[in-house]
Scaffold this active site. Structure first.
Site, short mmCIF file in Angstrom:
data_model
loop_
_atom_site.label_atom_id
_atom_site.label_comp_id
_atom_site.label_asym_id
_atom_site.label_seq_id
_atom_site.Cartn_x
_atom_site.Cartn_y
_atom_site.Cartn_z
N GLY A 71 0.46 -3.40 -2.32
CA GLY A 71 1.06 -2.35 -3.14
C GLY A 71 2.54 -2.23 -2.84
N GLU A 72 3.07 -1.02 -3.00
CA GLU A 72 4.49 -0.71 -2.76
C GLU A 72 5.43 -1.36 -3.76
OE1 GLU A 72 5.64 -1.78 1.21
OE2 GLU A 72 3.98 -0.72 2.16
N GLY A 73 4.92 -2.21 -4.66
CA GLY A 73 5.80 -2.97 -5.54
C GLY A 73 6.22 -4.29 -4.94
#
Length: 346
Positions: A311-313
């Site tokens: 996640g987190e980009g």
């Protein structure tokens, strides 16, 4: 809640394809980079498209059910701790955005923690986390709409600052469970198909997670309609991403879609306004179980397969340089004519 999302015109497609084919290479030799160049050119209606001021928005929020610890091995407090890690530059997304010179914005969409107003984050908190959907809807419909509108406002701000390429990331303990519930409801898939390890769920613990999510589905079995489904199961970070995606598409930006949770936000957005999909480039296939099924549902062809599920980009941050490479070859690579090279094999 209206978004004016137009479909990119196809009239320029033939000219773009001809320009791609006339580069000093065999036809199709740059593979998916050629597809990206064609898509970006169509989005921007230009034979010389540009990637300007790429940015990634990371939306953080907490989920009411996470306080129970029944669907998440990490405590809810980790969401706020990771936001501080983003601020201090210590997370993977910080490393990748710094390396590739991508602007990073961290948004407090609804973390169950008070952040000092002076911290370098976007303070957009709607509440200190959602309610526990095991007992009641996560959000009211008004809260859900407010989150969508706030996300839209943030994307429009980035467009006004000159960005035309926007990636999405998230942080929220328990949000893979919310994403699984949303995917199951909107794609009509069994919850088992949509539910994976999240933050390291395996074996009996994973089965417990699935059992709890089935219980949640049963409690809210009468819920119908995309907004009601989002309000019942979603998080503030997911709802804000929905709004940001819709506004970014309205602004004709390139949307870079990260992993499972971001793709679920896109699923919701596409149910509301299907035209958003024309503007999307899919960064990678997450190792989260439901992601491949969801990508197939969306008709997506991701750029990368790196077995990531952070996640987190992070996937978006790795994909943006590929988009820049696609645009660069279209604009800078010689043609057969300019290089005086025959494009017909002897």
């Amino acid at each position: 809640m209206l978004f004016n999302i137009s479909t990119p015109g196809v009239e320029i497609q033939a000219a773009l394809q001809d320009k791609i084919n006339q580069k000093t290479k065999p036809i199709g030799a740059l593979g998916k980079l050629e597809n990206i160049a064609l898509q970006v050119g169509c989005i921007q209606q230009s034979l010389n498209p540009q990637v300007r001021k790429p940015c990634i928005l990371v939306f953080a929020a907490d989920h009411g059910i996470a306080a129970e610890g029944v669907v998440n091995p990490y405590p809810q407090s980790v969401t706020a701790q990771m936001v501080y890690n983003f601020i201090e530059g210590g997370a993977a997304i910080n490393v990748f955005t710094h390396l590739h010179q991508i602007d990073l914005k961290v948004i407090d969409a609804g973390v169950a923690h008070h952040f000092d107003p002076g911290l370098p984050i976007t303070h957009a908190k709607l509440a200190y986390g959602t309610k526990n959907y095991r007992h009641e809807p996560a959000m009211s419909k008004d809260e859900c709409v407010s989150a969508i509108q706030k996300g839209a406002e943030l994307a429009r701000e980035m467009a006004l600052k000159g960005s035309n390429t926007i990636g999405f990331g998230e942080m929220g303990i328990g949000n893979t469970s919310a994403a699984s519930l949303l995917m199951s409801a909107l794609c009509h898939e069994d919850i088992e198909t949509c539910t994976g390890a999240g933050t390291s769920h395996t074996g009996e613990i994973l089965q417990q997670k699935i059992t709890v999510l089935k219980e949640v589905q049963s409690k809210h079995a009468e819920i119908n309609g995309t907004l009601d489904i989002l309000a019942t199961f979603g998080g503030f970070e997911i709802a804000m991403m929905v709004g940001a995606m819709l506004a970014a598409a309205e602004q004709k930006m390139i949307l870079v879609i990260d992993g499972f949770i971001v793709s679920t936000a896109l699923l919701v957005a596409s149910k509301l306004f299907p035209g958003v999909l024309h503007y999307c480039i899919y960064a990678h296939t997450s190792d989260e179980k439901g992601h491949r099924v969801l990508l197939d549902y969306l008709g997506a062809e991701p750029l990368l397969q790196l077995n990531m599920r952070l996640g987190e980009g992070t996937g978006a941050a790795l994909a943006i340089p590929l988009i820049q490479s696609a645009v660069a070859f279209l604009n800078q690579m010689s043609s057969f004519e300019s290089a005086k090279i025959s494009n017909i094999p002897a």
